[in-house]
Design a protein around this motif. Structure first.
Motif, PDB file in Angstrom:
ATOM      1  N   LEU A 358     -43.833  47.525 -37.915  1.00  0.00           N
ATOM      2  CA  LEU A 358     -42.691  47.704 -37.014  1.00  0.00           C
ATOM      3  C   LEU A 358     -41.382  47.644 -37.787  1.00  0.00           C
ATOM      4  N   GLY A 359     -40.654  48.743 -37.743  1.00  0.00           N
ATOM      5  CA  GLY A 359     -39.397  48.831 -38.472  1.00  0.00           C
ATOM      6  C   GLY A 359     -39.568  49.184 -39.928  1.00  0.00           C
ATOM      7  N   GLY A 360     -40.817  49.529 -40.339  1.00  0.00           N
ATOM      8  CA  GLY A 360     -41.059  49.775 -41.759  1.00  0.00           C
ATOM      9  C   GLY A 360     -42.021  50.908 -42.030  1.00  0.00           C
ATOM     10  N   GLU A 361     -42.995  50.664 -42.889  1.00  0.00           N
ATOM     11  CA  GLU A 361     -43.895  51.680 -43.418  1.00  0.00           C
ATOM     12  C   GLU A 361     -44.775  52.309 -42.341  1.00  0.00           C
ATOM     13  N   VAL A 362     -44.995  53.619 -42.484  1.00  0.00           N
ATOM     14  CA  VAL A 362     -45.936  54.360 -41.644  1.00  0.00           C
ATOM     15  C   VAL A 362     -47.029  54.900 -42.563  1.00  0.00           C
ATOM     16  N   LYS A 363     -48.260  54.398 -42.413  1.00  0.00           N
ATOM     17  CA  LYS A 363     -49.359  54.772 -43.295  1.00  0.00           C
ATOM     18  C   LYS A 363     -50.400  55.571 -42.530  1.00  0.00           C
ATOM     19  N   GLN A 364     -50.727  56.764 -43.027  1.00  0.00           N
ATOM     20  CA  GLN A 364     -51.719  57.614 -42.385  1.00  0.00           C
ATOM     21  C   GLN A 364     -53.117  57.155 -42.772  1.00  0.00           C
ATOM     22  N   LEU A 365     -53.992  56.957 -41.759  1.00  0.00           N
ATOM     23  CA  LEU A 365     -55.344  56.452 -41.999  1.00  0.00           C
ATOM     24  C   LEU A 365     -56.420  57.527 -41.926  1.00  0.00           C
ATOM     25  N   THR A 366     -56.209  58.570 -41.125  1.00  0.00           N
ATOM     26  CA  THR A 366     -57.149  59.690 -41.069  1.00  0.00           C
ATOM     27  C   THR A 366     -56.390  60.968 -41.376  1.00  0.00           C
ATOM     28  N   SER A 367     -57.081  61.970 -41.903  1.00  0.00           N
ATOM     29  CA  SER A 367     -56.429  63.242 -42.215  1.00  0.00           C
ATOM     30  C   SER A 367     -57.473  64.343 -42.274  1.00  0.00           C
ATOM     31  N   GLY A 368     -57.015  65.569 -42.140  1.00  0.00           N
ATOM     32  CA  GLY A 368     -57.907  66.721 -42.197  1.00  0.00           C
ATOM     33  C   GLY A 368     -57.592  67.709 -41.099  1.00  0.00           C
ATOM     34  N   ASN A 369     -58.178  68.891 -41.191  1.00  0.00           N
ATOM     35  CA  ASN A 369     -57.971  69.933 -40.189  1.00  0.00           C
ATOM     36  C   ASN A 369     -58.906  69.739 -39.004  1.00  0.00           C
ATOM     37  N   TRP A 370     -58.829  68.581 -38.430  1.00  0.00           N
ATOM     38  CA  TRP A 370     -59.560  68.194 -37.231  1.00  0.00           C
ATOM     39  C   TRP A 370     -58.693  67.175 -36.490  1.00  0.00           C
ATOM     40  N   GLU A 371     -59.102  66.798 -35.289  1.00  0.00           N
ATOM     41  CA  GLU A 371     -58.219  65.985 -34.456  1.00  0.00           C
ATOM     42  C   GLU A 371     -58.890  64.701 -33.978  1.00  0.00           C
ATOM     43  N   GLY A 406     -57.977  52.904 -44.033  1.00  0.00           N
ATOM     44  CA  GLY A 406     -58.347  54.313 -43.959  1.00  0.00           C
ATOM     45  C   GLY A 406     -59.570  54.642 -44.785  1.00  0.00           C
ATOM     46  N   LYS A 407     -60.408  53.637 -45.038  1.00  0.00           N
ATOM     47  CA  LYS A 407     -61.584  53.834 -45.876  1.00  0.00           C
ATOM     48  C   LYS A 407     -62.856  53.459 -45.110  1.00  0.00           C
ATOM     49  N   LYS A 408     -64.003  53.747 -45.754  1.00  0.00           N
ATOM     50  CA  LYS A 408     -65.316  53.404 -45.214  1.00  0.00           C
ATOM     51  C   LYS A 408     -65.529  53.982 -43.813  1.00  0.00           C
ATOM     52  N   LYS A 409     -65.124  55.224 -43.642  1.00  0.00           N
ATOM     53  CA  LYS A 409     -65.332  55.910 -42.357  1.00  0.00           C
ATOM     54  C   LYS A 409     -66.812  56.129 -42.119  1.00  0.00           C
ATOM     55  N   GLN A 410     -67.243  55.925 -40.878  1.00  0.00           N
ATOM     56  CA  GLN A 410     -68.650  56.067 -40.536  1.00  0.00           C
ATOM     57  C   GLN A 410     -68.803  56.748 -39.182  1.00  0.00           C
TER      58      GLN A 410
END
Length: 726
Positions: A358-371, A406-410
């Motif tokens: 809140l008030g700081g960093e924005v970190k993306q956890l998932t990415s790709g050409n899917w939703e 954003g790791k160990k996706k299952q």
């Protein structure tokens, strides 16, 4: 010899008779609900323990997630009946919610709908240990809602446009607001357009410690009224309510905080509120900070404003922006540290998960050409996020888990269907609803790691019924239009399909922004049964999702910006022209129909299709976006003052003179959502153009056109028109 031949022929005839499928009828679909999948009645997970409840005839029963064993009857129908002297019983139960300590349960009794999401009901608090029943507000007036505080000692409710709370120990009721007035001031619950377009009904909440209440106050006095006649008396009743159309004034909305101890009511100063929305208010765990979401009128900037109820200080802790529009969701999870939240955003062109300081960093956890479709559960202790996405396939929706880094996706589901989950509050278990294109929903209980524990309902009986009636499978179709657009659809063929014959095609469409009709799921069961009926009668049924629909990223969805209807119609026309090239399709007999946005799209596609369609049916269609509400319409079109051509050049009314083929217009005269005015404006244009068309109206029926024999009659009308004109 003749006798043997006669017996043989008789046996063959009998076998043939038994081998034939039963005839699907409108009555079987809409009166008897023969083909409607069943869920699990009243399924609710307990707030803190590893148990869940379901509603049975005798009451609300409790079961173990781990074993599936029935533990006890938490709420007995006999006790309710005795305590209320016959007024409260399970047959009248609409919904229920447990207190966080699981000692009380709030029962909504005899609920009646107001609009799409709002309702009125009698509310009771049942004490499970002491077996006592307390009526909230202790009057014969129905309430908008009743929410227990976290400690289960107080209940917040709205009645007659004002907000109240009741101390359950003493029975004392305290009135929080005093200015409520029908069609003028709403305290604690939403006006029509907020409810319809921002997915909210109640607009009030307890702080976690039960010391404060945050709520929205809607001042509707500057909003223009819409009225329609109810044909119920010698002189029809004139029904009026507030409805802000595109470009018109909205309610003035203020955010208030009420302090239980001091009885102080204070308004948060959030600046100018004449051209913005406040779609959500959240409490942070410390019960001192509230987070107010403020959305600009163009709906492309959403600010998260943190407000401290002690110091009265505020700051913007996060902002989401989009160059076209963004959608307000419920995917905002504030963590226990009071400094972090998990959100979804389309900021990289696809909807993904972000961790925000809140008030700081924005970190993306998932990415790709899917939703990412939706966050299902956030487990803070284990730092895990469970979510639904279509990463396994553009038409799929599966359950995944990923950690806070954003790791160990299952992948937790099969990757070949459509998932929907309900997690237990402690995150140890979830209920999964899973289906695919041709498989009915199956309800199962799982451990958080994905292991299936048991089946609650597999809809086996409904499937057996469908088999007796000869239901056929759908297939996915996939093609590229002349302008290079890749489109997906589904197709249903007759059971005795012969590739050497030519068949008429009935297309169905919806097509609204962010919607999805073509998916690897069994959905819209009643309409699917209707298409099965048409297939029995020799029709091919087809549905195609064009540009503007969901799951394929911003570029595909938001190409429609400020010209809603243009590309949607182009793609339906392209689908019809692709079908004409198929050897088994009778290209002169292609029809299209839809409801609401689908009704709009079917009309526009027929009028602009230059003969692509032989006929179309529109049920409850918008005919010019100038007549629709401002939150929905301006999100995609901006205002008519800013974008007049976008409105007029994509209106079926503009092209009434170009109608070629048969057209049926159906509307309810008491439609509060898509006003009957839309139908009348199109009828005027068609009359002036001197073209032939058909119309049918349902007196006193709203957007859903239901009640009594109405829905059955409507679908008889649809089928007759299709059979006679296609």
């Amino acid at each position: 010899m003749k006798r043997i031949l006669l017996v043989t022929l008789l046996f063959t005839a009998i076998c043939s008779c038994f081998g034939q499928s039963k005839e699907i009828t409108i009555e079987r679909i809409w009166d008897d609900f023969y083909f409607y999948p069943r869920g699990v009645a009243g399924y609710t997970a307990m707030p803190k323990s590893d148990y869940y409840t379901v509603v049975k005839r005798a009451g609300i029963e409790r079961y173990s997630f781990a074993t599936g064993d029935r533990l006890d009857m938490l709420v007995s129908n006999a006790d309710l009946d005795r305590l209320s002297k016959g007024f409260v019983n399970i047959s009248k139960l609409s919904s229920y919610e447990f207190s966080s300590d699981e000692k009380k349960v709030v029962l909504a009794i005899d609920e009646e709908s107001i609009w799409r999401r709002s309702s009125l009901a009698y509310y009771y608090v049942y004490d499970i240990e002491n077996k006592t029943l307390t009526m909230v507000a202790d009057t014969n007036t129905k309430l908008h809602f009743a929410f227990l505080s976290e400690d289960g000692q107080k209940v917040l409710f709205a009645r007659d446009c004002d907000l109240f709370y009741q101390n359950l120990a003493t029975g004392v009721i305290t009135q929080i607001t005093h200015d409520g007035q029908e069609n003028a001031i709403f305290n604690g619950y939403a006006d029509w357009v907020y409810e319809e377009e921002l997915d909210m009904s109640s607009a009030a909440s307890w702080s976690p410690d039960g010391s404060k209440i945050a709520f929205l106050r809607f001042d509707q006095r500057r909003v223009k009224e819409y009225n329609f006649a109810l044909y119920d008396e010698l002189y029809p009743t004139d029904f009026k309510y507030k409805y802000p159309k595109a470009g018109e004034d909205n309610s003035l909305v203020d955010v208030y905080i009420y302090d239980i101890a001091t009885k102080a009511l204070s308004k948060i100063d959030l600046g100018d509120n004449t051209n913005c929305y406040f779609p959500r208010v959240y409490w942070l765990p410390n019960s001192q900070d509230a987070v107010v979401l403020k959305l600009n009128r163009h709906q492309n900037q959403l600010d998260f404003i943190r407000y401290n109820t002690i110091t009265k200080q505020q700051d913007i802790v996060y902002t989401d922006r989009n160059d076209k529009w963004l959608d307000v969701t419920d995917n905002y999870y504030f963590l226990k540290d009071g400094k972090t939240m998990i959100v979804t955003s389309e900021r990289d062109g696809f909807n993904h998960i972000y961790k925000v300081t809140l008030g700081g960093e924005v970190k993306q956890l998932t990415s790709g050409n899917w939703e990412v479709n939706e966050i299902q559960y956030v487990n803070e202790d284990k730092k895990l996020i469970y979510y639904l996405s279509n990463e396994s396939g553009v038409l799929n929706r599966d359950l995944y888990v990923i950690n806070f880094d954003g790791k160990k996706k299952q992948l937790l589901t099969k990757g070949d269907g459509w998932a929907s989950t309900l997690f237990s509050p402690n995150g140890n278990y979830y209920r999964l609803q899973y289906s695919d294109l041709n498989t009915l929903p199956k309800y199962t209980i799982h451990e958080a790691k994905g292991k299936e524990l048991r089946v609650l309902n597999d809809n086996k009986n409904v499937k057996e019924t469908m088999d007796k009636y000869g239901f056929v499978d759908r297939e996915i179709i996939h093609f590229t239009t002349d302008d290079g657009t890749e489109l997906y659809g589904w197709m249903m063929k007759p059971a005795d399909f012969d590739a050497n014959k030519k068949y008429p095609v009935m297309m169905t469409c919806y097509g609204g922004p962010g919607s999805q009709q073509v998916m690897n799921a069994y959905s819209s069961a009643q309409d699917l049964a209707f298409y099965q009926m048409l297939a029995q009668k020799g029709y091919i049924c087809v549905c195609v999702d064009g540009r503007g629909t969901a799951t394929r990223g911003d570029a595909f969805k938001k190409v429609i910006y400020q010209q809603m209807g243009k590309y949607e119609a182009i793609d339906q026309i392209a689908a019809a022209n692709w079908l004409k090239k198929q050897a088994f399709v009778d290209g002169d007999r292609i029809g299209i129909w839809g409801w609401s946005f689908g009704g709009y799209l079917s009309a526009l596609s027929l009028f602009r299709g230059d003969g692509a369609f032989k006929m179309a049916i529109s049920v409850a269609p918008v005919t010019n976006w100038r007549y629709y509400d401002n939150i929905y319409t301006e999100r995609f079109m901006r205002t008519p003052q800013e974008n007049p051509d976008g409105y007029d050049l994509n209106s079926p009314t503009t092209y009434a003179k170009d109608l070629k083929g048969k057209y049926l217009l159906i509307h309810g005269t008491a439609d509060d959502n898509v006003h009957f005015q839309n139908a009348m404006e199109l009828v005027k244009a068609l009359n002036e153009a001197g073209v032939e068309y058909d119309q049918f109206f349902f007196p006193n029926k709203n957007h859903f056109i239901m009640g009594g024999n109405t829905r059955t009659y409507l679908y008889h009308k649809l089928s007759k028109y299709i059979l006679e004109n296609l």
